[in-house]
Design a protein around this motif. Structure first.
Motif, PDB file in Angstrom:
ATOM      1  N   ASN A 231      -7.392  -5.849   4.971  1.00 47.77           N
ATOM      2  CA  ASN A 231      -6.061  -6.446   4.998  1.00 47.77           C
ATOM      3  C   ASN A 231      -5.869  -7.417   6.151  1.00 47.77           C
ATOM      4  OD1 ASN A 231      -5.276  -5.094   2.724  1.00 47.77           O
ATOM      5  ND2 ASN A 231      -3.998  -3.592   3.756  1.00 47.77           N
TER       6      ASN A 231
ATOM      7  N   ALA B 167      -7.547  -1.268   5.895  1.00 45.77           N
ATOM      8  CA  ALA B 167      -6.940  -1.958   7.037  1.00 45.77           C
ATOM      9  C   ALA B 167      -7.807  -3.144   7.466  1.00 45.77           C
ATOM     10  CB  ALA B 167      -6.761  -0.980   8.199  1.00 45.77           C
TER      11      ALA B 167
ATOM     12  N   THR C 251      -9.715   9.020   5.119  1.00 45.84           N
ATOM     13  CA  THR C 251      -9.493   8.337   6.394  1.00 45.84           C
ATOM     14  C   THR C 251     -10.329   7.066   6.479  1.00 45.84           C
ATOM     15  OG1 THR C 251      -9.085  10.493   7.420  1.00 45.84           O
ATOM     16  CG2 THR C 251      -9.482   8.629   8.891  1.00 45.84           C
TER      17      THR C 251
ATOM     18  N   SER D 285      -2.375   1.634   6.896  1.00 45.70           N
ATOM     19  CA  SER D 285      -3.465   0.737   6.493  1.00 45.70           C
ATOM     20  C   SER D 285      -2.918  -0.616   6.056  1.00 45.70           C
ATOM     21  CB  SER D 285      -4.300   1.364   5.371  1.00 45.70           C
ATOM     22  OG  SER D 285      -3.559   1.455   4.164  1.00 45.70           O
TER      23      SER D 285
ATOM     24  N   SER E  25      -1.652   5.707   4.364  1.00 49.60           N
ATOM     25  CA  SER E  25      -1.586   4.600   3.410  1.00 49.60           C
ATOM     26  C   SER E  25      -0.702   3.485   3.957  1.00 49.60           C
ATOM     27  CB  SER E  25      -1.048   5.108   2.076  1.00 49.60           C
ATOM     28  OG  SER E  25      -0.876   4.040   1.176  1.00 49.60           O
TER      29      SER E  25
ATOM     30  N   ALA F  75      -8.717   4.432   4.344  1.00 54.75           N
ATOM     31  CA  ALA F  75      -7.583   3.815   5.036  1.00 54.75           C
ATOM     32  C   ALA F  75      -8.067   2.784   6.048  1.00 54.75           C
ATOM     33  CB  ALA F  75      -6.746   4.894   5.729  1.00 54.75           C
ATOM     34  N   LEU F  76      -9.115   3.141   6.799  1.00 52.46           N
ATOM     35  CA  LEU F  76      -9.674   2.216   7.781  1.00 52.46           C
ATOM     36  C   LEU F  76     -10.266   0.980   7.102  1.00 52.46           C
ATOM     37  CD1 LEU F  76     -10.483   1.555  10.700  1.00 52.46           C
ATOM     38  CD2 LEU F  76     -12.579   2.879  10.336  1.00 52.46           C
TER      39      LEU F  76
ATOM     40  N   GLU G  51      -4.775   0.173  -3.883  1.00 51.80           N
ATOM     41  CA  GLU G  51      -5.427   0.569  -2.634  1.00 51.80           C
ATOM     42  C   GLU G  51      -4.635   1.668  -1.941  1.00 51.80           C
ATOM     43  OE1 GLU G  51      -6.116  -2.918  -0.287  1.00 51.80           O
ATOM     44  OE2 GLU G  51      -7.850  -3.541  -1.485  1.00 51.80           O
TER      45      GLU G  51
ATOM     46  N   THR H  39       0.846  -1.205   0.000  1.00 50.40           N
ATOM     47  CA  THR H  39       0.000   0.000   0.000  1.00 50.40           C
ATOM     48  C   THR H  39       0.874   1.245   0.000  1.00 50.40           C
ATOM     49  OG1 THR H  39      -0.169  -0.080   2.415  1.00 50.40           O
ATOM     50  CG2 THR H  39      -1.944  -1.102   1.165  1.00 50.40           C
TER      51      THR H  39
ATOM     52  N   VAL I 233      -6.022   5.535  -0.907  1.00 48.79           N
ATOM     53  CA  VAL I 233      -5.919   6.259   0.363  1.00 48.79           C
ATOM     54  C   VAL I 233      -5.261   7.620   0.155  1.00 48.79           C
ATOM     55  CG1 VAL I 233      -4.886   6.250   2.672  1.00 48.79           C
ATOM     56  CG2 VAL I 233      -5.806   4.134   1.721  1.00 48.79           C
TER      57      VAL I 233
END
Length: 267
Positions: A135, A132, A125, A192, A189, A128-129, A167, A19, A171
């Motif tokens: 992932n 995460a 944001t 995440s 980024s 990014a969440l 991805e 990322t 971000v």
């Protein structure tokens, strides 16, 4: 800690940090190579689908049939496969629409002047969440696969890394556009992607002590379901978005072919 476990952690970390590579590409290139993106995403989907259906699902079934018998083993394999799909589908369902990572962003958007837009910052944001959260199970999948079969783990790590690159762009673009701050965009980024090795740590701490044939079979069946869902719901739609002359399908077939040959070489 054995070398096999360290290698599994290393592969998971490599996949997660991709990322950050996507974020850096957004900063240092001017245009999106849509042909390459379409082929690469299709290739990643091909690797994931082939390895899930031909290798991981079969290994899960063999382990469960050996441990529980033919009927119960087959049923549990199928339940684990669709259970994995259900888990990732529920994650998708509860992610706010504005932060859903399936919306591919273009590098060209980075060249627009920053707007200090709070809504864009919030979207970045959330993205990014969302990435995460996605992932985390991918980290578990990569780690457990690498523990069982290093070659298999490497192939999954490469496929996951390829699809993590766009991805990272997803971000960086809205955060940079909202703040004008490249460091902040890169940091979110990068963070995440760290959810991937966190997933590996959770797998090591909480799953490894119970990793018998039944647990392994259920996890592997779930991993196969997760990767097929990601391929069909995320990678292929993103690849088709920038498709030219069926490039995404050629990438898909190439990914399957490369995976097939690599598995044959290890027979």
């Amino acid at each position: 800690m054995s070398s096999e476990i360290l290698m599994a952690f290393g592969l998971t970390l490599m996949a997660g940090l991709a990322t950050g590579i996507g974020s850096l590409l957004a900063f240092f290139t001017k245009t999106t190579n849509t042909k390459f993106l379409s082929i690469a995403l299709g290739f990643s989907a091909g690797v994931m689908i082939y390895i899930s259906m031909i290798e991981i699902f079969v290994k899960a079934k063999d382990a469960l049939v050996a441990a529980m018998g033919n009927v119960a083993g087959n049923w549990l394999t199928v339940a684990g496969f669709f259970g994995g799909m259900l888990v990732i589908a529920l994650i998708d369902k509860f992610i706010p629409k504005a932060g859903n990572p399936h919306e591919v962003k273009k590098i060209e958007d980075m060249n627009q002047p920053a707007t200090k837009d709070a809504a864009l910052l919030k979207m970045g944001t959330f993205t990014a969440l969302a990435i995460a959260i996605h992932n985390f199970p991918e980290g578990i999948a990569t780690f457990t696969s690498a523990i069982q079969d290093p070659g298999l783990g490497f192939a999954i790590a490469v496929a996951v890394a390829i699809h993590n690159i766009p991805e990272g762009i997803a971000v960086s673009v809205p955060i940079y556009f909202a703040t004008g701050d490249k460091k902040k965009a890169f940091k979110l980024s990068f963070l995440s992607g760290l959810a991937e090795p966190v997933g590996a740590i959770v797998a090591y701490l909480f799953l490894m002590p119970f990793l018998n044939d039944v647990m392994f079979g259920i996890i592997f069946a779930g991993v196969a379901g997760i990767m097929v869902f990601i391929s069909l719901d995320e990678l292929l739609p993103a690849a088709k978005k920038y498709d030219e002359s069926h490039l995404s399908i050629y990438g898909l077939i190439a990914g399957m072919a490369v995976m097939a040959v690599s598995l044959l070489l290890f027979i």
